[in-house]
Motif scaffolding. Structure first.
Motif, PDB file in Angstrom:
ATOM      1  N   PHE A  65      13.647  12.510  -0.750  1.00 17.75           N
ATOM      2  CA  PHE A  65      14.995  13.117  -0.344  1.00 17.75           C
ATOM      3  C   PHE A  65      16.190  12.674  -1.209  1.00 17.75           C
ATOM      4  N   THR A  66      15.975  12.032  -2.204  1.00 18.71           N
ATOM      5  CA  THR A  66      17.237  11.801  -3.042  1.00 18.71           C
ATOM      6  C   THR A  66      16.911  12.719  -4.471  1.00 18.71           C
ATOM      7  N   LYS A  67      15.780  13.337  -4.600  1.00 20.71           N
ATOM      8  CA  LYS A  67      15.433  14.275  -5.590  1.00 20.71           C
ATOM      9  C   LYS A  67      15.179  13.182  -6.649  1.00 20.71           C
ATOM     10  N   THR A  68      14.669  12.437  -6.868  1.00 21.52           N
ATOM     11  CA  THR A  68      14.267  11.412  -7.878  1.00 21.52           C
ATOM     12  C   THR A  68      12.829  10.980  -7.977  1.00 21.52           C
ATOM     13  N   MET A  69      12.224  10.493  -9.243  1.00 16.54           N
ATOM     14  CA  MET A  69      10.943  10.418  -9.131  1.00 16.54           C
ATOM     15  C   MET A  69      10.652   9.137 -10.462  1.00 16.54           C
ATOM     16  N   VAL A  70       9.629   8.670 -10.650  1.00 20.89           N
ATOM     17  CA  VAL A  70       9.262   7.435 -11.489  1.00 20.89           C
ATOM     18  C   VAL A  70       8.569   8.136 -12.637  1.00 20.89           C
ATOM     19  N   VAL A  71       8.904   7.822 -13.872  1.00 19.10           N
ATOM     20  CA  VAL A  71       8.207   7.937 -14.953  1.00 19.10           C
ATOM     21  C   VAL A  71       8.338   6.891 -16.002  1.00 19.10           C
ATOM     22  N   LYS A  72       7.520   6.973 -16.922  1.00 20.26           N
ATOM     23  CA  LYS A  72       7.292   6.158 -17.913  1.00 20.26           C
ATOM     24  C   LYS A  72       8.511   6.508 -19.047  1.00 20.26           C
ATOM     25  N   HIS A  73       8.648   5.694 -20.082  1.00 18.69           N
ATOM     26  CA  HIS A  73       9.649   5.958 -21.049  1.00 18.69           C
ATOM     27  C   HIS A  73       9.588   7.305 -21.723  1.00 18.69           C
ATOM     28  N   GLY A  86       8.432   9.941 -20.147  1.00 22.94           N
ATOM     29  CA  GLY A  86       8.508  11.131 -19.224  1.00 22.94           C
ATOM     30  C   GLY A  86       7.068  11.400 -18.563  1.00 22.94           C
ATOM     31  N   ILE A  87       5.932  10.741 -18.899  1.00 22.69           N
ATOM     32  CA  ILE A  87       4.821  10.884 -18.234  1.00 22.69           C
ATOM     33  C   ILE A  87       4.726  10.086 -16.852  1.00 22.69           C
ATOM     34  N   ARG A  88       3.965  10.422 -15.985  1.00 24.21           N
ATOM     35  CA  ARG A  88       3.697   9.740 -14.720  1.00 24.21           C
ATOM     36  C   ARG A  88       3.139   8.177 -15.171  1.00 24.21           C
ATOM     37  N   PRO A  89       3.589   7.231 -14.274  1.00 26.76           N
ATOM     38  CA  PRO A  89       3.100   5.802 -14.599  1.00 26.76           C
ATOM     39  C   PRO A  89       1.579   5.605 -14.207  1.00 26.76           C
ATOM     40  N   LYS A  90       0.801   5.054 -15.022  1.00 28.38           N
ATOM     41  CA  LYS A  90      -0.521   4.675 -14.612  1.00 28.38           C
ATOM     42  C   LYS A  90      -0.574   3.729 -13.486  1.00 28.38           C
ATOM     43  N   ALA A  91      -1.837   3.404 -13.181  1.00 29.74           N
ATOM     44  CA  ALA A  91      -1.861   2.500 -11.930  1.00 29.74           C
ATOM     45  C   ALA A  91      -1.529   1.078 -12.197  1.00 29.74           C
ATOM     46  N   LYS A  92      -1.780   0.557 -13.392  1.00 30.40           N
ATOM     47  CA  LYS A  92      -1.140  -0.893 -13.768  1.00 30.40           C
ATOM     48  C   LYS A  92       0.330  -0.978 -13.670  1.00 30.40           C
ATOM     49  N   SER A  93       0.923   0.148 -14.197  1.00 29.08           N
ATOM     50  CA  SER A  93       2.536   0.178 -14.142  1.00 29.08           C
ATOM     51  C   SER A  93       2.961   0.165 -12.690  1.00 29.08           C
ATOM     52  N   VAL A  94       2.235   0.968 -11.852  1.00 26.40           N
ATOM     53  CA  VAL A  94       2.717   1.061 -10.523  1.00 26.40           C
ATOM     54  C   VAL A  94       2.387  -0.205  -9.620  1.00 26.40           C
ATOM     55  N   VAL A  95       1.143  -0.759  -9.877  1.00 28.31           N
ATOM     56  CA  VAL A  95       0.904  -2.074  -9.152  1.00 28.31           C
ATOM     57  C   VAL A  95       1.982  -3.125  -9.588  1.00 28.31           C
ATOM     58  N   ILE A  96       2.252  -3.147 -11.065  1.00 28.50           N
ATOM     59  CA  ILE A  96       3.590  -4.179 -11.347  1.00 28.50           C
ATOM     60  C   ILE A  96       4.872  -3.864 -10.581  1.00 28.50           C
ATOM     61  N   PHE A 104       0.705  -1.183   0.151  1.00 26.67           N
ATOM     62  CA  PHE A 104       0.093  -0.044  -0.147  1.00 26.67           C
ATOM     63  C   PHE A 104       0.827   1.146   0.008  1.00 26.67           C
ATOM     64  N   TYR A 105       1.921   1.121   0.766  1.00 30.15           N
ATOM     65  CA  TYR A 105       3.132   2.245   0.750  1.00 30.15           C
ATOM     66  C   TYR A 105       3.149   2.636  -0.578  1.00 30.15           C
ATOM     67  N   TYR A 106       3.989   1.800  -1.432  1.00 30.52           N
ATOM     68  CA  TYR A 106       4.594   2.055  -2.715  1.00 30.52           C
ATOM     69  C   TYR A 106       3.698   2.442  -3.806  1.00 30.52           C
ATOM     70  N   THR A 107       2.327   1.707  -3.657  1.00 29.07           N
ATOM     71  CA  THR A 107       1.371   1.951  -4.488  1.00 29.07           C
ATOM     72  C   THR A 107       0.645   3.460  -4.469  1.00 29.07           C
ATOM     73  N   ILE A 108       0.347   3.777  -3.128  1.00 27.28           N
ATOM     74  CA  ILE A 108      -0.258   4.843  -2.939  1.00 27.28           C
ATOM     75  C   ILE A 108       0.730   6.170  -3.251  1.00 27.28           C
ATOM     76  N   MET A 109       1.796   6.051  -2.689  1.00 22.78           N
ATOM     77  CA  MET A 109       2.989   7.074  -2.946  1.00 22.78           C
ATOM     78  C   MET A 109       3.331   7.257  -4.593  1.00 22.78           C
ATOM     79  N   GLU A 110       3.520   6.130  -5.097  1.00 25.91           N
ATOM     80  CA  GLU A 110       3.904   6.264  -6.654  1.00 25.91           C
ATOM     81  C   GLU A 110       2.824   6.615  -7.558  1.00 25.91           C
ATOM     82  N   LEU A 111       1.670   6.314  -7.113  1.00 25.87           N
ATOM     83  CA  LEU A 111       0.463   6.321  -7.981  1.00 25.87           C
ATOM     84  C   LEU A 111       0.350   7.793  -7.813  1.00 25.87           C
ATOM     85  N   TYR A 112       0.208   8.366  -6.666  1.00 27.97           N
ATOM     86  CA  TYR A 112      -0.342   9.936  -6.280  1.00 27.97           C
ATOM     87  C   TYR A 112       0.574  10.817  -6.990  1.00 27.97           C
ATOM     88  N   PHE A 113       1.944  10.457  -6.290  1.00 30.75           N
ATOM     89  CA  PHE A 113       3.111  11.571  -6.252  1.00 30.75           C
ATOM     90  C   PHE A 113       4.312  11.195  -7.082  1.00 30.75           C
TER      91      PHE A 113
END
Length: 155
Positions: free
Chosen positions: A92-100, A102-112, A75-84
């Motif tokens: 803290f490390t000034k990084t983020m998750v994106v798709k190839h 540059g857009i935010r990942p959708k729910a399917k990618s975050v759950v995977i 739940f921690y990873y799914t909620i945090m990466e899906l919404y933020f």
């Protein structure tokens, strides 16, 4: 109006050191949430006089505690990466998750991403020369340096 395609390049990727620090910080946060939930259940039992839940929490075996922590982690990873698009570690490390692109990942990618993290040996997938782990590769996502990404997006 012309739209330009954005592609994640290797120089945008977070370093192995950043990724390791993300892991350490996020595991600590998950641990704190897990302990906090257990403590909250015990306190509610004390306040209400209903000790069934608090007795259940204190009687969990090591395996049950690990399963409980894995549920909290999911739940921690799914909620945090899906919404933020980032967890506390990534913040803290000034990084983020994106798709190839540059857009935010959708729910399917975050759950995977999150489900693959639950594979016990997944953390060792970073030992190869590739800076991406299984949870990145299988979800087709990238962990990138946020500030560099933002400056490139402005160009």
């Amino acid at each position: 109006m012309e739209t330009k395609e954005f592609t994640i390049t290797d120089d945008l990727l977070a370093s192995k050191g950043q990724r390791f620090l993300n892991l350490i910080i996020d595991l600590f946060i998950v641990y704190m949430f897990t302990v906090g939930i257990g403590a909250a259940i015990n306190i509610m039992g004390e306040l209400t006089g209903n000790f069934k839940l608090s007795e259940w929490i204190t009687s969990l075996t090591i395996v049950e505690n690990v399963i409980f922590a894995l549920v909290v982690m999911f739940f921690y990873y799914t909620i945090m990466e899906l919404y933020f698009s980032r967890t506390f570690g990534k913040y803290f490390t000034k990084t983020m998750v994106v798709k190839h692109n540059g857009i935010r990942p959708k729910a399917k990618s975050v759950v995977i991403r999150t489900l693959v993290r639950l594979i016990p040996i997944e953390a060792f997938s970073f030992l190869s020369s590739n800076a991406r782990g299984w949870h990145d590769t299988l979800s087709v996502t990238y962990v990138i340096n946020r500030h560099e990404y933002i400056s490139r997006m402005k160009l």
